[in-house]
Design a protein around this motif. Structure first.
Motif, PDB file in Angstrom:
ATOM      1  N   SER B   8       0.849  -1.038   0.028  1.00 28.25           N
ATOM      2  CA  SER B   8      -0.058  -0.104   0.050  1.00 28.25           C
ATOM      3  C   SER B   8       1.008   1.473   0.031  1.00 28.25           C
ATOM      4  N   GLY B   9       2.225   1.131   0.502  1.00 30.87           N
ATOM      5  CA  GLY B   9       3.023   2.345   0.431  1.00 30.87           C
ATOM      6  C   GLY B   9       2.507   3.178   1.701  1.00 30.87           C
ATOM      7  N   PRO B  10       2.996   4.515   1.631  1.00 28.55           N
ATOM      8  CA  PRO B  10       3.215   5.309   0.371  1.00 28.55           C
ATOM      9  C   PRO B  10       4.842   4.826  -0.013  1.00 28.55           C
ATOM     10  N   LEU B  11       5.118   4.890  -1.331  1.00 29.70           N
ATOM     11  CA  LEU B  11       6.281   4.742  -1.851  1.00 29.70           C
ATOM     12  C   LEU B  11       6.650   6.304  -2.380  1.00 29.70           C
ATOM     13  N   SER B  12       8.089   6.716  -1.746  1.00 29.20           N
ATOM     14  CA  SER B  12       8.421   7.913  -2.053  1.00 29.20           C
ATOM     15  C   SER B  12       9.679   7.963  -2.677  1.00 29.20           C
ATOM     16  N   VAL B  13       9.819   8.652  -3.849  1.00 27.89           N
ATOM     17  CA  VAL B  13      10.946   8.702  -4.666  1.00 27.89           C
ATOM     18  C   VAL B  13      11.483  10.173  -5.218  1.00 27.89           C
ATOM     19  N   PRO B  14      12.699  10.647  -5.067  1.00 26.94           N
ATOM     20  CA  PRO B  14      13.106  11.844  -5.723  1.00 26.94           C
ATOM     21  C   PRO B  14      12.612  11.916  -7.260  1.00 26.94           C
ATOM     22  N   SER B  73       4.844  -6.134 -12.443  1.00 26.24           N
ATOM     23  CA  SER B  73       5.437  -4.813 -11.754  1.00 26.24           C
ATOM     24  C   SER B  73       5.270  -3.787 -13.101  1.00 26.24           C
ATOM     25  N   LEU B  74       5.590  -2.886 -12.353  1.00 25.00           N
ATOM     26  CA  LEU B  74       5.366  -1.485 -13.051  1.00 25.00           C
ATOM     27  C   LEU B  74       6.724  -0.651 -12.858  1.00 25.00           C
ATOM     28  N   LEU B  75       7.611  -0.319 -13.691  1.00 26.27           N
ATOM     29  CA  LEU B  75       8.469   0.801 -13.515  1.00 26.27           C
ATOM     30  C   LEU B  75       8.411   2.027 -14.307  1.00 26.27           C
ATOM     31  N   ILE B  76       8.448   3.132 -13.181  1.00 24.55           N
ATOM     32  CA  ILE B  76       8.395   4.403 -13.949  1.00 24.55           C
ATOM     33  C   ILE B  76       9.714   4.917 -13.848  1.00 24.55           C
ATOM     34  N   ARG B  77      10.436   5.333 -15.035  1.00 21.11           N
ATOM     35  CA  ARG B  77      11.574   5.971 -15.319  1.00 21.11           C
ATOM     36  C   ARG B  77      11.512   7.434 -15.275  1.00 21.11           C
ATOM     37  N   ASP B  78      12.360   8.318 -14.576  1.00 21.01           N
ATOM     38  CA  ASP B  78      12.511   9.578 -14.751  1.00 21.01           C
ATOM     39  C   ASP B  78      11.295  10.091 -14.232  1.00 21.01           C
ATOM     40  N   SER B  79      10.834   9.676 -12.875  1.00 20.69           N
ATOM     41  CA  SER B  79       9.699  10.035 -12.352  1.00 20.69           C
ATOM     42  C   SER B  79       9.781  11.533 -12.190  1.00 20.69           C
ATOM     43  N   GLN B  80       8.326  12.244 -12.391  1.00 18.29           N
ATOM     44  CA  GLN B  80       8.053  13.381 -12.198  1.00 18.29           C
ATOM     45  C   GLN B  80       6.907  13.651 -11.079  1.00 18.29           C
ATOM     46  N   ALA B 104      -5.497  -3.179  -3.793  1.00 19.46           N
ATOM     47  CA  ALA B 104      -5.688  -1.982  -3.062  1.00 19.46           C
ATOM     48  C   ALA B 104      -4.866  -1.052  -3.513  1.00 19.46           C
ATOM     49  N   GLY B 105      -3.913  -0.721  -4.473  1.00 19.72           N
ATOM     50  CA  GLY B 105      -3.152   0.424  -4.782  1.00 19.72           C
ATOM     51  C   GLY B 105      -2.097   0.432  -4.024  1.00 19.72           C
ATOM     52  N   THR B 106      -1.093   1.273  -4.701  1.00 12.71           N
ATOM     53  CA  THR B 106       0.206   1.612  -4.092  1.00 12.71           C
ATOM     54  C   THR B 106       0.360   3.125  -4.467  1.00 12.71           C
ATOM     55  N   ARG B 107       0.174   3.815  -3.261  1.00 18.22           N
ATOM     56  CA  ARG B 107       0.563   5.327  -3.296  1.00 18.22           C
ATOM     57  C   ARG B 107       2.104   5.752  -3.462  1.00 18.22           C
ATOM     58  N   LEU B 108       2.098   6.402  -4.417  1.00 23.46           N
ATOM     59  CA  LEU B 108       3.420   6.982  -4.958  1.00 23.46           C
ATOM     60  C   LEU B 108       3.559   8.429  -4.643  1.00 23.46           C
ATOM     61  N   PHE B 109       4.579   8.811  -4.158  1.00 22.92           N
ATOM     62  CA  PHE B 109       4.801  10.456  -3.927  1.00 22.92           C
ATOM     63  C   PHE B 109       6.307  10.717  -4.816  1.00 22.92           C
ATOM     64  N   VAL B 110       6.349  11.439  -5.684  1.00 24.35           N
ATOM     65  CA  VAL B 110       7.522  11.879  -6.294  1.00 24.35           C
ATOM     66  C   VAL B 110       7.839  13.466  -6.012  1.00 24.35           C
ATOM     67  N   LYS B 111       9.120  13.350  -4.940  1.00 27.63           N
ATOM     68  CA  LYS B 111       9.336  14.711  -4.408  1.00 27.63           C
ATOM     69  C   LYS B 111      10.239  15.558  -5.405  1.00 27.63           C
ATOM     70  N   ALA B 112       9.854  16.932  -5.706  1.00 29.87           N
ATOM     71  CA  ALA B 112      10.530  17.581  -6.371  1.00 29.87           C
ATOM     72  C   ALA B 112      11.855  18.196  -5.864  1.00 29.87           C
TER      73      ALA B 112
END
Lengths: 112, 112
Positions: B8-14, B73-80, B104-112
């Motif tokens: 479920s996350g959240p998953l946080s990536v820069p 799986s799903l990979l998102i490159r160059d996350s925005q 149930a979904g995974t929440r993704l946060f991409v930090k600027a």
């Protein structure tokens, strides 16, 4: 433009009242679906229909009813038997030719 | 055991990093697999579909399927930052008509 139209977008009702949510599609899709989503959760399948005049129960059908009298329309009635009806309701349809779902914008039901 | 399981996350990536989202499913008869993105308060929209083992790439997105391990799986490159959303894994089962089951979904946060 082709798409799925759900109405109303927001609906408030008192406990014990039946409510009908509308779902209309002009994509010429055979299959239509109703899902329920609670905060922070995924989608749970309520009912689905592959062809006109036929539909099957999903995983959480209790307290709900549907009809499929026309290919374009798949209304969902939330009955007073549904114990916790406050939720976000999503209608979807599927082609051919594709296997993916197309969603309407959703109806948010709040029972007071 | 749930039919479709996600962290479920959240998953946080820069910003600019690769985001990796995972999903497992329990029914070996599952035939087609999807990733949907859902912004808060909105309906899901299809990101990727995958039907056979291996990788499928579409722009910054890559879906991977391993039927032997029952893993998608799903990979998102160059996350925005605009990728910040909930990602829903979905699986089709053929029950005489396709039934789509969601995680149930995974929440993704991409930090600027």
């Amino acid at each position: 433009d082709g798409g799925i139209t759900q109405s109303p977008k927001y609906l408030f009702r008192k406990e014990g009242q039946n409510v009908t949510l509308s779902c209309e599609q002009n994509l010429n899709h055979d299959a239509m679906y109703w899902y329920r989503q609670d905060p922070g959760q995924g989608l749970r399948l309520i009912y689905y229909s592959q062809i006109v005049n036929d539909f099957q129960k999903g995983d959480i059908a209790e307290g709900y009813s549907v009809s499929r009298e026309k290919k374009e329309s798949f209304p969902l009635t939330v009955t007073s038997a549904q114990k916790n009806p406050t939720a976000f309701y999503l209608c979807a349809s599927r082609g051919p030719p594709g296997l993916e779902l197309f969603f309407g914008e959703g109806s948010r039901l709040t029972v007071l | 055991q749930k039919e479709v399981e996600q962290n479920s996350g959240p998953l946080s990536v820069p910003e600019g990093a690769i985001a990796s989202l995972n999903c497992t499913y329990s029914d070996r008869g599952s035939q087609s697999f999807f990733w949907y993105r859902q912004y808060s308060g909105k309906s899901p929209e299809l990101i990727m579909s995958i039907y056979s083992n291996g990788d499928k790439e579409d722009g910054r997105f890559t879906a991977q399927l391993n039927k032997a391990s029952q893993y998608v799986s799903l990979l998102i490159r160059d996350s925005q930052p605009s990728d910040s959303a909930t990602y829903l894994c979905a699986v089709n089962r053929d029950t005489g008509g396709f039934k789509t089951i969601f995680g149930a979904g995974t929440r993704l946060f991409v930090k600027a």
